[in-house]
Scaffold this motif. Structure first.
Motif, PDB file in Angstrom:
ATOM      1  N   UNK A 153     -13.847  10.889 -13.463  1.00  0.00           N
ATOM      2  CA  UNK A 153     -14.333  11.267 -12.134  1.00  0.00           C
ATOM      3  C   UNK A 153     -13.445  12.306 -11.437  1.00  0.00           C
ATOM      4  N   UNK A 154     -12.566  12.949 -12.223  1.00  0.00           N
ATOM      5  CA  UNK A 154     -11.660  13.962 -11.657  1.00  0.00           C
ATOM      6  C   UNK A 154     -10.807  13.419 -10.521  1.00  0.00           C
ATOM      7  N   UNK A 155     -10.383  12.186 -10.647  1.00  0.00           N
ATOM      8  CA  UNK A 155      -9.525  11.596  -9.616  1.00  0.00           C
ATOM      9  C   UNK A 155      -8.128  11.458 -10.214  1.00  0.00           C
ATOM     10  N   UNK A 156      -7.114  11.677  -9.367  1.00  0.00           N
ATOM     11  CA  UNK A 156      -5.742  11.559  -9.840  1.00  0.00           C
ATOM     12  C   UNK A 156      -5.278  10.129  -9.595  1.00  0.00           C
ATOM     13  N   UNK A 157      -4.809   9.462 -10.663  1.00  0.00           N
ATOM     14  CA  UNK A 157      -4.410   8.054 -10.529  1.00  0.00           C
ATOM     15  C   UNK A 157      -2.892   7.920 -10.398  1.00  0.00           C
ATOM     16  N   UNK A 158      -2.468   7.065  -9.465  1.00  0.00           N
ATOM     17  CA  UNK A 158      -1.052   6.747  -9.314  1.00  0.00           C
ATOM     18  C   UNK A 158      -0.888   5.238  -9.456  1.00  0.00           C
ATOM     19  N   UNK A 159      -0.216   4.837 -10.535  1.00  0.00           N
ATOM     20  CA  UNK A 159       0.049   3.408 -10.757  1.00  0.00           C
ATOM     21  C   UNK A 159       1.558   3.231 -10.730  1.00  0.00           C
ATOM     22  N   UNK A 160       2.105   2.633  -9.663  1.00  0.00           N
ATOM     23  CA  UNK A 160       3.563   2.501  -9.574  1.00  0.00           C
ATOM     24  C   UNK A 160       4.113   1.646 -10.715  1.00  0.00           C
ATOM     25  N   UNK A 161       5.428   1.737 -10.988  1.00  0.00           N
ATOM     26  CA  UNK A 161       6.009   0.870 -12.015  1.00  0.00           C
ATOM     27  C   UNK A 161       5.665  -0.592 -11.717  1.00  0.00           C
ATOM     28  N   UNK A 162       5.506  -1.397 -12.759  1.00  0.00           N
ATOM     29  CA  UNK A 162       5.052  -2.796 -12.590  1.00  0.00           C
ATOM     30  C   UNK A 162       5.907  -3.581 -11.585  1.00  0.00           C
ATOM     31  N   UNK A 163       7.231  -3.345 -11.640  1.00  0.00           N
ATOM     32  CA  UNK A 163       8.124  -4.114 -10.744  1.00  0.00           C
ATOM     33  C   UNK A 163       7.844  -3.798  -9.276  1.00  0.00           C
TER      34      UNK A 163
ATOM     35  N   UNK B 249       0.812  -1.229   0.000  1.00  0.00           N
ATOM     36  CA  UNK B 249       0.000   0.000   0.000  1.00  0.00           C
ATOM     37  C   UNK B 249       0.841   1.274   0.000  1.00  0.00           C
ATOM     38  N   UNK B 250       2.109   1.163   0.456  1.00  0.00           N
ATOM     39  CA  UNK B 250       2.970   2.357   0.489  1.00  0.00           C
ATOM     40  C   UNK B 250       3.938   2.401  -0.696  1.00  0.00           C
ATOM     41  N   UNK B 251       3.966   1.328  -1.503  1.00  0.00           N
ATOM     42  CA  UNK B 251       4.954   1.218  -2.595  1.00  0.00           C
ATOM     43  C   UNK B 251       4.896   2.394  -3.563  1.00  0.00           C
ATOM     44  N   UNK B 252       3.692   2.938  -3.785  1.00  0.00           N
ATOM     45  CA  UNK B 252       3.539   4.032  -4.747  1.00  0.00           C
ATOM     46  C   UNK B 252       4.256   5.299  -4.290  1.00  0.00           C
ATOM     47  N   UNK B 253       4.626   5.370  -2.996  1.00  0.00           N
ATOM     48  CA  UNK B 253       5.274   6.584  -2.478  1.00  0.00           C
ATOM     49  C   UNK B 253       6.794   6.586  -2.692  1.00  0.00           C
ATOM     50  N   UNK B 254       7.312   5.470  -3.187  1.00  0.00           N
ATOM     51  CA  UNK B 254       8.762   5.417  -3.443  1.00  0.00           C
ATOM     52  C   UNK B 254       9.074   6.279  -4.675  1.00  0.00           C
TER      53      UNK B 254
ATOM     54  N   UNK C 113       0.226  -7.311  -7.170  1.00  0.00           N
ATOM     55  CA  UNK C 113       0.607  -7.909  -8.460  1.00  0.00           C
ATOM     56  C   UNK C 113      -0.362  -7.631  -9.595  1.00  0.00           C
ATOM     57  N   UNK C 114      -1.665  -7.644  -9.317  1.00  0.00           N
ATOM     58  CA  UNK C 114      -2.661  -7.440 -10.379  1.00  0.00           C
ATOM     59  C   UNK C 114      -2.617  -5.998 -10.901  1.00  0.00           C
ATOM     60  N   UNK C 115      -2.044  -5.092 -10.093  1.00  0.00           N
ATOM     61  CA  UNK C 115      -1.913  -3.691 -10.541  1.00  0.00           C
ATOM     62  C   UNK C 115      -0.909  -3.572 -11.690  1.00  0.00           C
ATOM     63  N   UNK C 116      -0.173  -4.652 -11.964  1.00  0.00           N
ATOM     64  CA  UNK C 116       0.731  -4.651 -13.127  1.00  0.00           C
ATOM     65  C   UNK C 116      -0.059  -4.859 -14.419  1.00  0.00           C
TER      66      UNK C 116
END
Ligand code: KG4
Ligand code: ZN
Length: 335
Positions: free
Chosen positions: A290-300, A115-120, A272-275
């Motif tokens: 929906x005016x939402x900002x999406x953050x999808x971390x790198x697949x790895x 859940x915190x991986x996207x903040x790296x 994993x499914x977020x890849x």
């Protein structure tokens, strides 16, 4: 602050060195080749392979990061949830290093890591999400919607009632004879445009954040059973596209519903499914509407890795948290 993180909750032996929120080294030794002949992870084999791989993986991470144990400020390991026989190896390695060096040590929840991986922060400067955010965690063992208010204040709003999303990908791939792990294989096949079979989306109209994926798996099995003979290549592609669409749409629908209802403007994909390209594209489209900002971390950083564990642990250590040497691995550990 520089920390070494160790991850061994399932079938990846991983070690990473993190400095603040930047990765200095991120090493993964995958066991896919060991388990694919069995169509899934064999816990006993996973433990045996972790034992073989753990020391070289740690050594490689330290040397790639150009640090020695003396340069570290702390040691982190996943202490749950996961396979007990796998967790115990990474955890014990971390405790041993901490014991011999005297470095601070903390055990970390694997889900918190995802859940915190996207903040790296990545080298390319891609922006990372500020708190609060609404996260969709979809992996092989867990699927849920989480309101991440801060690094240490995370509320689970709803989870799957049965299979995890990744588990559904793996089981459907297995029943179609496509191989293991099913997620990346289905992802590649579904990316080829064409017809699709329509499959159900459980709990679609319910205003809750719960999921259920066992029905779509059964629907795929029944569809295949009703075909005359084995599915042709075109039929197989149409099934795979329809299955992925059903899973992806419901995942995005629920996290977007949660973000809107809780008035959170950022959505984060994790696990994993977020890849999955279909999920990432659909999430981008619906968040945009929906005016939402999406953050999808790198697949790895969606699939299992040690950077996310090192990062989550670094935050705990900087807040003064420590684990004793008596902590034991937890197979189940809800957030
Ligand atoms: O997060 P993860 O690496 O491990 C767990 O914590 O479970 O997730 C593994 C799951 C597997 O079920 C795998 O099939 C799925 O993530 N997965 C994918 C993709 N890559 C991995 N599912 C769909 N599309 C992908 N590209
Ligand atoms: Zn995971």
């Amino acid at each position: 602050m520089i920390v070494l993180g160790i991850e061994s909750s399932c079938d990846e032996t991983a070690a990473a060195v993190i400095e603040d929120n930047r990765v200095r080294a991120d090493i993964i030794s995958s066991q896919i080749d060991v388990h694919k002949v069995y169509g899934g992870v064999v816990p006993e084999l996973a433990s045996r392979n972790h034992i073989v791989n753990i020391a070289p993986v740690i050594e490689t991470a330290l040397s790639e990061a150009q640090v020695t144990l003396k340069d570290l400020d702390g040691i982190v390991a996943t202490s749950g949830p996961g396979l007990l026989g796998s967790l115990v190896i990474g955890l014990q390695a971390a405790k041993t290093i901490a014991y011999t060096t005297g470095l601070p040590f903390v055990g970390v929840n694997h889900l918190r890591g995802h859940l915190l991986a996207a903040r790296i922060q990545d080298e390319d400067g891609t922006p990372v999400p500020e708190f609060p955010y609404m996260a969709l965690l979809a992996s092989g063992g867990h699927t849920g919607v989480y309101h991440v208010k801060n690094w240490n204040d995370i509320e689970c709003l709803g989870e799957t009632r049965d299979d995890a999303a990744g588990e559904a990908f793996d089981k459907v791939a297995k029943l179609l004879g496509l191989g293991y792990p099913g997620g990346p294989i289905i992802d590649r096949m579904a990316a080829i445009p064409g017809d699709e079979v329509s499959f159900p989306q459980a709990l679609r109209q319910k205003k809750s954040y719960e999921f259920s994926f066992s029905g779509v798996k059964t629907a795929v099995a029944q569809h295949v059973g009703h075909l005359e003979g084995k599915p042709t290549e075109d039929q197989m592609h149409a099934i795979v596209r329809g299955f992925q669409k059903s899973v992806v749409e419901i995942l995005v629908r629920k996290v977007v519903l949660a973000a809107r209802q809780k008035q959170v403007s950022r959505v984060v994909l994790a696990g994993g499914v977020a890849a999955n390209s279909g999920l990432r594209n659909h999430a981008m489209e619906i968040c945009g509407q929906n005016d939402l900002q999406l953050f999808a971390p790198p697949r790895k950083r969606c699939t299992d890795n040690a950077s996310m564990i090192a990062y989550a642990g670094l935050l705990s250590l900087s807040a003064g948290e420590r684990s004793g040497f008596d902590i034991s691995p937890k197979a189940n550990w809800p957030l």
